[in-house]
Design a protein around this motif. Structure first.
Motif, mmCIF file in Angstrom:
data_model
loop_
_atom_site.group_PDB
_atom_site.id
_atom_site.type_symbol
_atom_site.label_atom_id
_atom_site.label_comp_id
_atom_site.label_asym_id
_atom_site.label_seq_id
_atom_site.Cartn_x
_atom_site.Cartn_y
_atom_site.Cartn_z
ATOM 1 N N GLY A 189 25.120 79.051 68.861
ATOM 2 C CA GLY A 189 25.267 77.606 68.847
ATOM 3 C C GLY A 189 25.778 77.056 67.524
ATOM 4 N N GLU A 190 26.262 75.834 67.583
ATOM 5 C CA GLU A 190 26.841 75.161 66.418
ATOM 6 C C GLU A 190 25.865 75.080 65.248
ATOM 7 O OE1 GLU A 190 28.768 70.724 65.451
ATOM 8 O OE2 GLU A 190 27.709 71.115 67.335
ATOM 9 N N TYR A 212 33.671 71.660 63.200
ATOM 10 C CA TYR A 212 33.008 72.415 64.263
ATOM 11 C C TYR A 212 33.434 71.803 65.603
ATOM 12 C CZ TYR A 212 29.847 74.221 60.641
ATOM 13 O OH TYR A 212 29.312 74.838 59.530
ATOM 14 N N LEU A 213 33.950 72.632 66.490
ATOM 15 C CA LEU A 213 34.411 72.155 67.796
ATOM 16 C C LEU A 213 33.664 72.926 68.885
ATOM 17 C CD1 LEU A 213 38.227 72.228 66.904
ATOM 18 C CD2 LEU A 213 36.688 70.255 66.799
ATOM 19 N N LYS A 218 30.509 78.513 73.359
ATOM 20 C CA LYS A 218 31.451 78.905 72.322
ATOM 21 C C LYS A 218 31.617 77.777 71.306
ATOM 22 C CE LYS A 218 35.110 77.648 75.577
ATOM 23 N NZ LYS A 218 36.224 78.125 76.387
ATOM 24 N N VAL A 219 32.049 78.159 70.109
ATOM 25 C CA VAL A 219 32.312 77.181 69.051
ATOM 26 C C VAL A 219 33.602 77.583 68.346
ATOM 27 C CG1 VAL A 219 31.504 76.129 66.905
ATOM 28 C CG2 VAL A 219 29.850 76.755 68.682
ATOM 29 N N THR A 224 41.267 73.229 57.897
ATOM 30 C CA THR A 224 42.492 72.449 57.691
ATOM 31 C C THR A 224 42.724 72.269 56.200
ATOM 32 O OG1 THR A 224 42.183 71.228 59.762
ATOM 33 C CG2 THR A 224 43.667 70.273 58.136
ATOM 34 N N ALA A 225 43.893 72.705 55.746
ATOM 35 C CA ALA A 225 44.263 72.564 54.334
ATOM 36 C C ALA A 225 45.474 71.639 54.223
ATOM 37 C CB ALA A 225 44.575 73.922 53.726
ATOM 38 N N ARG A 226 45.431 70.690 53.298
ATOM 39 C CA ARG A 226 46.541 69.760 53.076
ATOM 40 C C ARG A 226 46.982 69.823 51.620
ATOM 41 N NH1 ARG A 226 43.652 66.913 57.074
ATOM 42 N NH2 ARG A 226 44.978 66.063 58.719
ATOM 43 N N GLY A 227 48.306 69.835 51.413
ATOM 44 C CA GLY A 227 48.822 69.849 50.053
ATOM 45 C C GLY A 227 50.333 69.940 50.022
#
Length: 415
Positions: A189-190, A212-213, A218-219, A224-227
């Protein structure tokens, strides 16, 4: 950069159809570094559309609109565009020739005035050529915002996004890089995962975010990386995934959102040249549907029996009637025999079987609501695990499917 996605159509607002266009567009924008700021579904009403355009003007860089470009009177997007941009419609010769070739050449019928009107576009619009349909896309700019109008038909929208919209956006804008990595986990579990990886999560670089999705059984963990430097982003994501793998390796089944467990499972079976089959009761064929949804599944998926009724278990799967009477149809004994039987019938290396009480009612003396027995047959053994997935009914079925796929996947990896 920010974008807004607007779907126009009363059929969406009343639940008659599901808006799948927004998801596709958002994913396409994300891949080129444009973040979707908001999604809106609005009615086929001129003033509502105008008010929406005005509210988004200069708030976002790009507004992508789908719907309302058909040939009938209820499709008002083109005329509303003209009102908003103080423009008029003009016939586009290239679009008209294309419409005529489709109607007369492919559909083999005379072109009507309604069909010809599909070639009308605002005079100042950049026409986005729709090779697969009659309604062209339109690109118009006002102050600091680009407005893009696309047909609502999904395959036409997808064509224009891939072949017209994205290439034009890439050419027009300098964009930051956005790098995603999704880790697919099953069987935990999450909250338990969060507790296990807390220290790792707390030490992520500032430019990397974790989401967390969760869904039944299932999870998905999405980094996510930004630059401004794509190579640095990718390298750091790789380092963090390697650290995460050391912590939860036992529940990771893949590293690609487009490769759910059934895809990974199919690839492993193909590599090992092994096969699988299923016998389902409470899951009603969902396991078979998921396994067979993967292209190339015929290489490893032998088939399934949905023995929903007790008599079907006796007649088709040859389950001993006395076994059912003594232990109940929802039992470890029946699940075991179902798995062995389907393995034999289909001559498969592996088999999975489900029997349970998904609800919403419980028979006198029957299994508790949410009880599911999952039987797994391998080349060497048969075993059964019992679960209680609670309620409601849909949750029980979805979690039983996910758990069944998780169990069989782990067994296949052992071989």
């Amino acid at each position: 950069m920010k974008a807004a996605i607007v779907t126009i159509g009363d059929e969406i607002l009343i639940g008659q159809i599901i808006d799948s266009n927004s998801s596709y567009i958002a994913k396409a924008l994300d891949k080129i570094g444009i973040a979707t700021h908001e999604m809106l579904s609005i009615s086929d009403d001129k003033q509502h559309i105008l008010d929406t355009f005005q509210s988004l003007q200069n708030k976002v860089d790009i507004v992508i609109v789908t719907g309302g470009l058909g040939p009938t009177k209820d499709d008002i997007t083109k005329k509303t565009f003209c009102d908003y941009f103080n423009d008029t419609l003009i016939e586009n010769e290239t679009v008209l020739l294309h419409v005529k070739s489709l109607i007369e050449g492919i559909y083999k019928r005379p072109i009507t005035q309604i069909n010809k009107d599909q070639a009308l576009v605002p005079t100042r619009a950049k026409v986005l050529f729709n090779q697969v349909g009659t309604a062209p896309g339109m690109w118009m700019e006002k102050e600091n915002t680009v407005f893009i109008s696309l047909p609502g038909v999904p395959y036409e929208m997808k064509y224009l996004i891939d072949n017209e919209v994205i290439p034009n956006l890439v050419q027009k804008y300098e964009r930051p890089y956005i790098v995603h990595q999704t880790i697919m986990t099953y069987g935990r579990g999450e909250s338990l995962i969060a507790e296990q990886i807390e220290e790792w999560e707390n030490n992520l670089p500032e430019f990397i975010k974790l989401a967390y999705l969760p869904s039944p059984g299932k999870v998905r963990l999405r980094l996510t990386a930004r630059g401004s430097n794509e190579e640095i982003l990718k390298n750091e994501i790789k380092i963090q995934v390697e650290k995460l793998d050391l912590l939860i390796h036992d529940i990771i089944v893949g590293y690609n959102e487009d490769e759910p467990i059934e895809v990974v499972l199919g690839r492993v079976l193909t590599e090992k040249q092994m096969s699988i089959s299923s016998a389902e009761s409470c899951t009603g064929g969902k396991i078979a549907s998921i396994l067979s949804s993967v292209p190339g599944a015929s290489k490893y998926f032998r088939g399934s029996v949905v023995s929903y009724d007790t008599q079907a278990k006796i007649d088709v799967l040859d389950i001993d009637e006395n076994l059912i009477k003594n232990h109940g149809v929802v039992s470890a004994e029946v699940a075991s025999e179902m798995a062995k039987s389907i393995q034999k019938i289909m001559k498969s290396d592996f088999a999975i079987a489900t029997t349970g009480n998904a609800g919403p009612t419980k028979e006198v003396g029957g299994a508790e609501l949410g009880t599911v027995f999952i039987g797994i047959a391998t080349p060497n053994e048969v075993f059964v695990e019992e679960f209680n997935f609670g309620q409601p009914r849909e949750k029980v079925i979805d979690r039983a499917v996910s758990k069944g796929l998780e169990l069989i996947y782990k067994e296949i990896l052992k071989k």
